[in-house]
Design a protein around this motif. Sequence first.
Motif, short mmCIF file in Angstrom:
data_model
loop_
_atom_site.label_atom_id
_atom_site.label_comp_id
_atom_site.label_asym_id
_atom_site.label_seq_id
_atom_site.Cartn_x
_atom_site.Cartn_y
_atom_site.Cartn_z
N GLY A 89 0.80 -1.21 0.00
CA GLY A 89 0.00 0.00 0.00
C GLY A 89 0.83 1.26 0.00
N ILE A 90 2.07 1.19 -0.51
CA ILE A 90 2.97 2.32 -0.54
C ILE A 90 2.98 2.91 -1.95
N LYS A 91 2.63 4.19 -2.08
CA LYS A 91 2.66 4.86 -3.38
C LYS A 91 4.06 5.39 -3.67
N GLY A 92 4.29 5.69 -4.93
CA GLY A 92 5.60 6.19 -5.35
C GLY A 92 5.92 7.58 -4.84
N THR A 93 4.94 8.26 -4.25
CA THR A 93 5.17 9.59 -3.68
C THR A 93 5.25 9.57 -2.16
N ASP A 94 5.11 8.39 -1.56
CA ASP A 94 5.04 8.30 -0.10
C ASP A 94 6.41 8.39 0.56
N THR A 95 6.51 9.27 1.56
CA THR A 95 7.64 9.23 2.48
C THR A 95 7.27 8.27 3.61
N LEU A 96 8.20 7.43 3.97
CA LEU A 96 7.97 6.40 4.98
C LEU A 96 8.63 6.79 6.30
N VAL A 97 8.01 6.39 7.39
CA VAL A 97 8.56 6.63 8.72
C VAL A 97 8.81 5.28 9.38
N PHE A 98 9.99 5.09 9.89
CA PHE A 98 10.34 3.85 10.58
C PHE A 98 10.79 4.15 12.01
N VAL A 99 10.42 3.27 12.92
CA VAL A 99 11.02 3.21 14.25
C VAL A 99 11.69 1.85 14.37
N VAL A 100 12.99 1.84 14.62
CA VAL A 100 13.77 0.60 14.63
C VAL A 100 14.48 0.44 15.97
N ASP A 101 14.25 -0.67 16.63
CA ASP A 101 14.98 -1.03 17.83
C ASP A 101 16.08 -2.01 17.44
N VAL A 102 17.33 -1.56 17.52
CA VAL A 102 18.47 -2.39 17.10
C VAL A 102 18.85 -3.31 18.26
N LEU A 103 18.50 -4.57 18.13
CA LEU A 103 18.76 -5.54 19.20
C LEU A 103 20.19 -6.03 19.21
N GLY A 104 20.79 -6.14 18.04
CA GLY A 104 22.15 -6.65 17.95
C GLY A 104 22.75 -6.37 16.60
N ALA A 105 24.07 -6.47 16.53
CA ALA A 105 24.80 -6.28 15.28
C ALA A 105 25.86 -7.36 15.17
N PHE A 106 26.09 -7.82 13.94
CA PHE A 106 27.02 -8.92 13.71
C PHE A 106 27.87 -8.62 12.49
N ASN A 107 29.16 -8.97 12.59
CA ASN A 107 30.06 -8.81 11.46
C ASN A 107 31.05 -9.96 11.45
N ALA A 108 32.07 -9.85 10.61
CA ALA A 108 33.02 -10.94 10.42
C ALA A 108 33.84 -11.25 11.66
N LYS A 109 33.77 -10.40 12.69
CA LYS A 109 34.49 -10.64 13.94
C LYS A 109 33.58 -11.20 15.03
N SER A 110 32.33 -11.46 14.71
CA SER A 110 31.39 -11.95 15.72
C SER A 110 31.65 -13.42 16.05
N SER A 111 31.41 -13.77 17.32
CA SER A 111 31.64 -15.13 17.80
C SER A 111 30.50 -15.56 18.70
N ALA A 112 30.53 -16.84 19.06
CA ALA A 112 29.59 -17.37 20.03
C ALA A 112 29.79 -16.69 21.38
N LYS A 113 28.72 -16.72 22.19
CA LYS A 113 28.77 -16.16 23.54
C LYS A 113 28.04 -17.13 24.45
N GLY A 114 28.75 -17.64 25.44
CA GLY A 114 28.10 -18.59 26.34
C GLY A 114 29.08 -19.24 27.27
N THR A 115 28.76 -20.44 27.70
CA THR A 115 29.54 -21.19 28.68
C THR A 115 30.27 -22.33 27.99
N ASP A 116 31.57 -22.44 28.24
CA ASP A 116 32.35 -23.55 27.67
C ASP A 116 31.83 -24.88 28.20
N VAL A 117 31.74 -25.85 27.30
CA VAL A 117 31.28 -27.19 27.65
C VAL A 117 32.46 -28.14 27.55
N PRO A 118 32.67 -29.01 28.56
CA PRO A 118 33.80 -29.94 28.51
C PRO A 118 33.77 -30.80 27.25
#
Length: 337
Positions: free
Chosen positions: A173-202
Amino acid sequence: MRRRSLILAAVPAGLVTIAGCGDDKSDSSKASDSASPSPSPSASASTAPPPKIVDGPLPEITAGTKFGEKPTVAKGTGDPSDQLAVKTVIAGGGQTVAENDYIQAHYLGQVWDTAKVFDNSFDRKTPLVIQLAQGSIIDGWRYALAGRKAGSRVEFSVPPTWGYGKSGNSQAGIKGTDTLVFVVDVLGAFNAKSSAKGTDVPQDDADLPKVGTNTDGGAPSIEIPKADPPKKLVANYVIEGDGDEVAAEDSVLVQYEGVLWATGKEFDSTYGRKALTSFGLSQVVKGWAQGLTGKKVGSRVLIVIPPDLGYGDNPPSGSGIEKDSTMVFSVDILAKM
């Protein structure tokens, strides 16, 4: 040329299929015809120049003002900016988002003039995970969220040039003349340096590979024992996260390293490509799909895949994988999509 992931059973279809246009001159009508009915803010590639980032105007958030709450946003008053108006409503303290990072976010999108909500992830109770890359998402998101921090709520308005262009998005329902408004809650970000997070398991079984537990974004070591490979699938926690469990129908965002049991030689790695991989579990070899199902987001998992759940006697050409090879993977499950 970017090397395609070898874990995929076939070349995957786009995980997010909605098409749009940030370039007024491009033909977005053809893409729109085959788009998914979900008005998720992904888009085809754009050649529009970068917008100026301005402070406003932006409509007021009148309810749901806390991070993580579904917001209610007033109708825009007056004329919206013809550039990109961006405001950090709540400042987070997490990782700074950069272009080409993946983000996990809840969002609400509505039309400036009418306040009509065309999409929101809050009602679905499933955050969006998507790469802030050209061709993956509308340009308004790329430019508005780059430089913001995880944990932030960001409000921004997107003119057609950096949204869906002159063709709009009829399914939303978006026309070619419509300006859009967004509200974004950024929960997390990930890149090539991202790793697991948790408890080591034997890792006590001497007949199974031992995987490194470093979480510095570097590839973990994988030590192959001097033993025969197991005949059945192995899928064990190395680091156990505390996120949601992955279901068989889910898509995931991962880091991984793959080596051959017979030689210990690496044949595939996101670390080597310096690029994360996302896929649906229905798209990958059976050993991956079965091994990751039921595992928690945030975890590192050792997966040992016997030939009948891998490539058997038909490995990918040029992969370095011999017929009837047992494959060993270290997989960091960063997010569920």
